[in-house]
Design an enzyme around this catalytic site. Structure first.
Site, short mmCIF file in Angstrom:
data_model
loop_
_atom_site.label_atom_id
_atom_site.label_comp_id
_atom_site.label_asym_id
_atom_site.label_seq_id
_atom_site.Cartn_x
_atom_site.Cartn_y
_atom_site.Cartn_z
N LYS A 157 0.85 -1.19 0.00
CA LYS A 157 0.00 0.00 0.00
C LYS A 157 0.88 1.24 0.00
O LYS A 157 1.78 1.38 0.83
CB LYS A 157 -0.90 -0.01 1.24
CG LYS A 157 -1.76 1.24 1.41
CD LYS A 157 -2.53 1.20 2.72
CE LYS A 157 -3.19 2.53 3.03
NZ LYS A 157 -3.85 2.55 4.36
N ASP A 160 -2.36 10.42 4.02
CA ASP A 160 -3.79 10.12 4.09
C ASP A 160 -4.48 11.13 4.99
O ASP A 160 -4.39 11.06 6.22
CB ASP A 160 -3.99 8.70 4.64
CG ASP A 160 -5.47 8.38 4.85
OD1 ASP A 160 -6.31 9.02 4.20
OD2 ASP A 160 -5.76 7.48 5.65
N LYS A 219 -9.69 13.14 8.85
CA LYS A 219 -9.25 12.76 10.17
C LYS A 219 -9.28 14.00 11.07
O LYS A 219 -8.72 15.03 10.73
CB LYS A 219 -7.84 12.17 10.13
CG LYS A 219 -7.75 10.88 9.33
CD LYS A 219 -6.33 10.39 9.24
CE LYS A 219 -6.22 9.14 8.37
NZ LYS A 219 -6.87 7.97 8.96
N ASP A 250 1.56 6.00 6.07
CA ASP A 250 0.54 5.13 5.50
C ASP A 250 1.02 4.43 4.23
O ASP A 250 0.25 3.70 3.60
CB ASP A 250 -0.73 5.95 5.20
CG ASP A 250 -2.00 5.11 5.34
OD1 ASP A 250 -1.93 4.04 5.97
OD2 ASP A 250 -3.04 5.52 4.81
N ASP A 286 -12.12 7.51 4.15
CA ASP A 286 -10.92 7.22 4.94
C ASP A 286 -10.58 5.73 4.94
O ASP A 286 -9.59 5.32 5.52
CB ASP A 286 -11.10 7.71 6.38
CG ASP A 286 -9.78 7.79 7.13
OD1 ASP A 286 -8.73 7.87 6.48
OD2 ASP A 286 -9.80 7.76 8.37
N GLU A 294 -9.50 4.17 2.32
CA GLU A 294 -9.04 4.34 0.95
C GLU A 294 -7.99 3.34 0.53
O GLU A 294 -7.86 3.01 -0.65
CB GLU A 294 -8.50 5.77 0.76
CG GLU A 294 -7.06 6.01 1.19
CD GLU A 294 -6.80 5.73 2.67
OE1 GLU A 294 -5.69 5.30 3.00
OE2 GLU A 294 -7.70 5.95 3.50
N ARG A 322 -7.71 0.17 0.91
CA ARG A 322 -8.26 -1.05 0.31
C ARG A 322 -8.75 -0.80 -1.11
O ARG A 322 -8.74 -1.72 -1.93
CB ARG A 322 -9.40 -1.60 1.18
CG ARG A 322 -10.59 -0.68 1.31
CD ARG A 322 -11.50 -1.03 2.48
NE ARG A 322 -10.87 -0.74 3.76
CZ ARG A 322 -11.42 -0.99 4.94
NH1 ARG A 322 -12.63 -1.54 5.01
NH2 ARG A 322 -10.80 -0.68 6.05
#
Length: 496
Positions: free
Chosen positions: A265, A270, A277, A289, A349, A351, A353
């Site tokens: 990933k 993010d 967030k 992330d 959020d 995202e 996946r």
């Protein structure tokens, strides 16, 4: 640092720091130890310093504990370091790795320029043990000082001798290659989002390819659109930085016996998107992330140095940011992944996946025999397993076992988790094939179940590394910050 294996006896070695490993008392955890008889000659040469050090500190030899003392007179050894090995029956390769890390940190504090290690191994393989010791020392003393105006001026030892383990130069070389990969992963994950972007991730992959003679393909927005990567591009549509779908390939000179894919990933930042967030959410840490991509590229770096002769490996990262703008995904939007499945985005959020969905479809089309993805995917996994254990989900028992064995050798902890298909009911959408986020309960499991929808038949495993990718406090050979978690496991898996 330069590492050597030498057959010099400890009592004949000369240098700044001599490290000796001692066993804990077998019957109680709190009993100070007595100096074993095999060290009597060395103790006499040091005028009783070893016995005195054990007595004065009430040294119990618990795993990883160290004490040190200066040797007086005209001794050829300046400092002696005692390290606890724990109980004989409990010793593992990671115990050796951690003991070496503790020695390394002590030796640096004591300003030892030369260091020798003589650690008991019980029944461990000497080659694997020397590899573990080298890794422990390299990783414990690694410092990322790129963003400091005044770097640490205390140097690490410049020479390390392993005493009495035979010729283990190959083990040392393997350890140094793996550490180079871990250090790259640490640097990528620790760097702020204005230093590591999708573009710089792609540049790092290109550098690996150019140096090692590998092939690389970086797909931009138009190429991804042609492949129908609507899930990945949906996440990328709000950022001003171009998405970079990275595909780095290692092909051995001979015919490969296995073809594997590793997906990381690559969310270089993010924000949460329009489900932003909030305060106290740790948004400032969302530079990490992309730890899955960092691990994948770190493993690629290590394998570029090791050059396995019979394994073909594809390293894939759908790199982008998850940002906010007038082009951002709205909660409730529907995107279509490259396998034709439609996804109602009920949480922008969730995202990572979405990006991995298209990467999994891409990887399976390569005709590989197994796919492993790594991602800082869910806070739910951190709640379940903490910051030292990654979650493991797999559609294939054999692949799961391979990864667990590779992780055990690496000293990286994985915990098998269930793919409970019934839980996917919470992700069904009335207007699309699925939602991208399920209910609060079992959040790490539903995230894995989402990914499962994008792999048809290939054995697949998902590692949620959200916890161990970053540590707030030092632990063994990991300093506070990015750990490079996953690199050693991946390398061991590929080489198995």
């Amino acid at each position: 640092m330069k590492f050597h294996t030498v057959e010099t006896a400890p009592q004949d070695w000369a240098g700044d720091g001599l490290a000796i490993g001692l066993w804990q008392a077998p019957t109680t955890d709190d009993q100070p130890i007595a100096l074993p008889s095999e060290w009597a000659e060395l103790d006499a040469r040091f005028n009783g310093t070893l016995t005195e050090l054990i007595t004065e500190t009430e040294f119990k030899a618990k795993a990883g504990a160290t004490v040190s003392a200066r040797i007086g007179g005209n001794s050829p050894v300046r400092k002696v370091i005692l390290v606890g090995m724990g109980k004989t029956a409990d010793l593992t390769l990671d115990g050796v790795r951690r003991a070496a890390a503790a020695i390394a940190r002590t030796a640096k504090k004591q300003r030892c320029k030369t260091l020798a290690l003589c650690l008991p191994l019980a029944d461990l393989n000497p080659g694997l043990a020397v590899q573990a010791m080298t890794e422990g020392i390299e990783l414990a003393l690694y410092q990322d000082q790129r963003f400091k105006s005044e770097p640490d001026k205390v140097p690490p030892p410049d020479r390390v001798d392993f005493l009495g383990y035979g010729d283990q130069l190959a083990a040392i070389a393997r350890a140094q290659a793996i550490c180079a990969g871990v250090q790259l992963a640490r640097e990528l994950v620790a760097a702020p989002a204005n230093a590591v972007t999708p573009v710089t991730l792609a540049e790092t992959a290109k550098e690996i390819a150019e140096t090692a003679g590998w092939t690389i393909e970086v797909l931009g927005k138009e190429a991804c659109e042609q492949l129908g990567m609507g899930a990945y591009l949906g996440v990328a549509q709000a950022t001003e930085l171009p998405p970079q779908f990275i595909h780095l390939t290692y092909q051995p000179a001979g015919t490969p016996r296995r073809k594997l894919a590793i997906i990381g990933k690559g969310l270089t930042f993010d924000s949460g998107g329009l489900n932003i967030k909030g305060a106290g959410s740790g948004i400032e840490m969302m530079k990490m992330d992309m730890a899955g991509a960092g691990a994948a590229l770190g493993a690629a770096k290590a394998l570029s140095l090791l050059a396995p002769p019979d394994v073909e490996v594809h390293f894939i990262s759908p790199a982008t940011e998850n940002m906010i703008s007038g082009h951002a995904l709205h909660p409730g939007d529907i995107v279509t992944a490259s396998n034709g499945k439609t996804i109602e985005v009920n949480n922008t959020d969730a995202e990572g996946r979405l990006t991995l969905a298209d990467a999994l479809v891409f990887a399976e089309k390569l005709g590989v025999e197994a796919i492993v993805d790594l991602a800082t995917l869910t806070g739910a996994c951190v709640v379940a397993l903490g910051d030292r254990i990654a979650g493991l989900w797999s559609s294939d028992a054999a692949l799961s076992e391979q990864l667990q064995q590779a992780a055990t050798q690496a000293g990286e902890k994985l915990w098998p988790m269930p793919l409970e298909d019934k839980y996917f009911d919470g992700m069904k959408s009335p207007i699309a094939d699925m939602k991208n986020a399920g209910p609060r309960n079992a959040g790490a499991i539903t995230a894995a179940l989402f990914l499962k929808q994008f792999v048809k038949e290939t054995p697949w495993a998902h590692l949620d590394i959200a916890g161990p990718a970053w540590l707030e406090k030092a632990d063994g050979y990991n300093s506070p910050g990015a750990t490079g978690f996953g690199v050693r496991t991946l390398v061991n898996w590929v080489l198995s």
